[in-house]
Design a protein around this motif. Structure first.
Motif, PDB file in Angstrom:
ATOM      1  N   MET A   1      50.513  85.984  61.785  1.00 40.94           N
ATOM      2  CA  MET A   1      50.931  84.948  62.584  1.00 40.94           C
ATOM      3  C   MET A   1      50.448  83.395  61.764  1.00 40.94           C
ATOM      4  O   MET A   1      49.558  83.152  61.367  1.00 40.94           O
ATOM      5  N   SER A   2      51.564  82.508  61.959  1.00 35.66           N
ATOM      6  CA  SER A   2      51.001  81.314  61.305  1.00 35.66           C
ATOM      7  C   SER A   2      50.046  80.638  62.105  1.00 35.66           C
ATOM      8  O   SER A   2      49.963  80.670  63.227  1.00 35.66           O
ATOM      9  N   GLU A   3      49.424  79.820  61.328  1.00 33.19           N
ATOM     10  CA  GLU A   3      48.140  79.100  61.930  1.00 33.19           C
ATOM     11  C   GLU A   3      48.739  77.969  62.662  1.00 33.19           C
ATOM     12  O   GLU A   3      48.043  77.171  63.248  1.00 33.19           O
ATOM     13  N   ALA A   4      49.874  77.407  62.285  1.00 33.52           N
ATOM     14  CA  ALA A   4      50.181  76.282  62.909  1.00 33.52           C
ATOM     15  C   ALA A   4      50.603  76.353  64.464  1.00 33.52           C
ATOM     16  O   ALA A   4      51.104  75.345  65.187  1.00 33.52           O
ATOM     17  N   LYS A   5      50.831  77.603  64.957  1.00 35.64           N
ATOM     18  CA  LYS A   5      51.236  77.817  66.390  1.00 35.64           C
ATOM     19  C   LYS A   5      49.928  77.617  67.045  1.00 35.64           C
ATOM     20  O   LYS A   5      48.740  77.747  66.740  1.00 35.64           O
ATOM     21  N   SER A   6      50.450  76.948  68.237  1.00 36.00           N
ATOM     22  CA  SER A   6      49.341  76.551  69.261  1.00 36.00           C
ATOM     23  C   SER A   6      48.634  77.789  70.098  1.00 36.00           C
ATOM     24  O   SER A   6      47.405  77.441  70.384  1.00 36.00           O
ATOM     25  N   PHE A   7      49.319  78.886  70.133  1.00 38.62           N
ATOM     26  CA  PHE A   7      48.795  79.888  71.032  1.00 38.62           C
ATOM     27  C   PHE A   7      48.713  81.227  70.197  1.00 38.62           C
ATOM     28  O   PHE A   7      49.448  81.581  69.352  1.00 38.62           O
ATOM     29  N   SER A   8      47.612  81.944  70.417  1.00 41.18           N
ATOM     30  CA  SER A   8      47.297  83.235  69.438  1.00 41.18           C
ATOM     31  C   SER A   8      48.080  84.227  70.296  1.00 41.18           C
ATOM     32  O   SER A   8      47.358  85.037  71.116  1.00 41.18           O
ATOM     33  N   ILE A   9      49.210  84.574  69.995  1.00 43.76           N
ATOM     34  CA  ILE A   9      50.082  85.796  70.407  1.00 43.76           C
ATOM     35  C   ILE A   9      50.563  86.434  69.460  1.00 43.76           C
ATOM     36  O   ILE A   9      51.439  85.592  68.374  1.00 43.76           O
ATOM     37  N   SER A  10      50.409  87.784  69.075  1.00 42.04           N
ATOM     38  CA  SER A  10      50.917  88.261  68.009  1.00 42.04           C
ATOM     39  C   SER A  10      52.290  88.899  68.052  1.00 42.04           C
ATOM     40  O   SER A  10      52.550  89.147  69.521  1.00 42.04           O
ATOM     41  N   LYS A  11      53.064  89.062  67.268  1.00 41.01           N
ATOM     42  CA  LYS A  11      54.453  89.805  67.293  1.00 41.01           C
ATOM     43  C   LYS A  11      54.251  91.178  67.918  1.00 41.01           C
ATOM     44  O   LYS A  11      55.092  91.613  68.578  1.00 41.01           O
ATOM     45  N   GLU A  12      53.232  91.764  67.605  1.00 34.78           N
ATOM     46  CA  GLU A  12      52.979  93.179  68.110  1.00 34.78           C
ATOM     47  C   GLU A  12      53.008  93.173  69.476  1.00 34.78           C
ATOM     48  O   GLU A  12      53.630  94.122  70.183  1.00 34.78           O
ATOM     49  N   GLU A  13      52.300  92.256  70.127  1.00 34.91           N
ATOM     50  CA  GLU A  13      52.438  92.076  71.679  1.00 34.91           C
ATOM     51  C   GLU A  13      53.706  92.026  72.256  1.00 34.91           C
ATOM     52  O   GLU A  13      54.002  92.559  73.414  1.00 34.91           O
ATOM     53  N   VAL A  14      54.533  91.208  71.664  1.00 30.39           N
ATOM     54  CA  VAL A  14      55.993  90.898  71.963  1.00 30.39           C
ATOM     55  C   VAL A  14      56.831  92.199  71.810  1.00 30.39           C
ATOM     56  O   VAL A  14      57.655  92.619  72.911  1.00 30.39           O
ATOM     57  N   TYR A  15      56.610  92.903  70.747  1.00 35.48           N
ATOM     58  CA  TYR A  15      57.205  94.243  70.450  1.00 35.48           C
ATOM     59  C   TYR A  15      56.926  95.192  71.480  1.00 35.48           C
ATOM     60  O   TYR A  15      57.692  95.854  72.047  1.00 35.48           O
ATOM     61  N   LYS A  16      55.175  95.349  71.821  1.00 34.86           N
ATOM     62  CA  LYS A  16      55.112  96.239  73.021  1.00 34.86           C
ATOM     63  C   LYS A  16      55.742  95.990  74.088  1.00 34.86           C
ATOM     64  O   LYS A  16      56.109  96.939  74.994  1.00 34.86           O
ATOM     65  N   ALA A  17      55.703  94.746  74.514  1.00 36.11           N
ATOM     66  CA  ALA A  17      56.300  94.083  75.840  1.00 36.11           C
ATOM     67  C   ALA A  17      57.706  94.656  75.859  1.00 36.11           C
ATOM     68  O   ALA A  17      58.247  95.147  76.887  1.00 36.11           O
ATOM     69  N   TYR A  18      58.451  94.554  74.761  1.00 40.15           N
ATOM     70  CA  TYR A  18      60.024  94.978  74.636  1.00 40.15           C
ATOM     71  C   TYR A  18      60.085  96.410  74.979  1.00 40.15           C
ATOM     72  O   TYR A  18      61.019  96.876  75.676  1.00 40.15           O
ATOM     73  N   LYS A  19      59.249  97.350  74.475  1.00 39.55           N
ATOM     74  CA  LYS A  19      59.446  98.731  74.299  1.00 39.55           C
ATOM     75  C   LYS A  19      59.190  98.903  76.013  1.00 39.55           C
ATOM     76  O   LYS A  19      59.783  99.859  76.568  1.00 39.55           O
TER      77      LYS A  19
END
Length: 414
Positions: A1-19
């Motif tokens: 995840m890019s360090e420039a992002k304001s909040f620590s949310i992983s792409k894996e979390e988003v993919y899990k939510a999609y499933k």
């Protein structure tokens, strides 16, 4: 995840939510996009959700309002878009483990490892120990949750700032009415949102559970979302609790339904006297005095649950939606695959207590199957008795084909 992002949310979390959202299916929201449509550009769509959520720039679209039938009218349901459901699931997955550490053991609704069947079983045992029940009904609960009180409770537990940010945006997202007009929302959380049950539990954790533990520790209860049962030793105790809870709900911006909140006497062989209220409904079951038999074959009256008439009517409504008579291109094996998941759920849940009360439901299933058989086979057309006889032969050879056959090998309604 890019360090420039304001909040620590992983792409894996988003993919899990999609499933999770995909597994739950569900209708399209205001954008008309189905899960299948969303998946046409899956990678891009998931990236947009992650990018916006992790940068603080995610704003939920309006919630689509639909009216679903209920006894005596309709109930409003809010349908978020597919993308918004995924975003809500990201927050729910992060927040739920923290809240679970604090929730009351007798809160059963929409919680991992908890179930309605468990709540019914606990209520049953406590009705044997306590003479009186205060059956609570909160009027329009989901529509009347106070946003500021909810956010105040959330601040106690949400360690990630972005959770508070997005929950507040979801609470205030407008609702699109069936005629297309937009309605601002100043209180409440729409039923239908993935995050709504968790937020509702958090609100009632402080409005009810914690308050009960602090002020009335001697009164056990079972709560499933906004449906709650309190067990009291005397009528006077139940009346005092009802009065105290009316004040408490008012403090929280809520109101007990005057017609549906009632004090019930748990009458059985040991408890004499007659009272105006001697039964109540809880999670699809009616609790009332029933003739029972003990292990020695002796009959007695016990205060026990069985499937309610209201639940039976709902099951009959669902059966009509099957429209099996239109499926004359399907084989009986295919019909079983279509209806068994729903049948199995009914039989397992409502068959937990007084399964004999499901006979009427099973007869209705047989009626729909016989109607299907009459439409499929010319030799059975217009011949009701022959259709039932044909089903009986199928049942004899394949007793586990349908869930209600497996539950009871004896013929019903034939």
């Amino acid at each position: 995840m890019s360090e420039a992002k304001s909040f620590s949310i992983s792409k894996e979390e988003v993919y899990k939510a999609y499933k999770q959202v995909k597994a739950n299916r569900g209708a399209a929201g205001v954008d008309g996009q189905s899960i299948k449509d969303f998946e046409e550009k899956l990678k891009d769509n998931l990236y947009k959700i992650w990018n916006r959520m992790s940068s603080g720039s995610y704003f939920p679209p309006p919630v689509k309002r639909v009216e679903i039938p209920k006894e005596g009218g309709t109930r409003p349901l809010g349908i978020p878009t597919v993308g918004d459901r995924i975003a809500q699931a990201v927050v729910k997955n992060r927040l739920e483990p923290e809240l679970e550490k604090h929730f009351h053991p007798d809160s059963y609704g929409y919680r991992p490892g908890k179930s309605a069947a468990e709540a019914v079983g606990v209520a049953r045992r406590r009705c044997w120990k306590y003479n009186w029940v205060l059956d609570l009904d909160i009027e329009g609960f989901f529509d009347n949750i106070d946003h500021q009180k909810l956010l105040k409770a959330l601040k106690k537990h949400a360690h990630d700032k972005w959770i508070l940010l997005y929950v507040e945006r979801w609470l205030t997202a407008p609702v699109q009415l069936p005629d297309g007009t937009m309605q601002a929302r100043e209180k409440g959380t729409p039923q239908g949102g993935i995050i709504s049950p968790l937020l509702a539990n958090l609100f009632l954790h402080y409005a009810f559970d914690v308050w009960m533990k602090r002020n009335h520790p001697e009164v056990p209860f079972e709560r499933y979302a906004d449906d709650a049962i309190c067990h009291c030793q005397t009528r006077e105790q139940a009346e005092a609790l009802k009065e105290a809870l009316e004040k408490r709900m008012e403090e929280c911006g809520l109101k007990l339904h005057p017609g549906k909140t009632k004090i019930v006497y748990c009458k059985d062989d040991r408890r004499k006297g007659n009272y105006a209220e001697e039964k109540f409904d809880f999670l699809g079951f009616t609790f009332r005095p029933r003739l029972s038999k003990n292990k020695w074959g002796e009959y007695f009256v016990g205060f026990n649950p069985a499937v309610s008439q209201k639940a039976k009517r709902k099951m009959n409504q669902e059966m009509r939606k099957w429209e099996l008579y239109r499926r004359n291109a399907n084989t009986i094996e295919e019909i079983a695959q279509i209806i068994n998941p729903q049948l199995r759920g009914w039989m397992n849940y409502f068959g937990s207590y007084r399964s004999s009360e499901l006979e009427e439901v099973k007869e209705q299933v047989e009626m729909h199957l016989a109607k299907w058989a009459k439409w499929k086979y010319k030799k059975l057309k217009g011949r009701k008795t022959r259709a039932y006889q044909w089903l009986r032969r199928i049942r004899k050879n394949e007793p586990e084909m349908f869930a209600h056959w497996k539950m009871n090998p004896q013929a019903t309604g034939l």
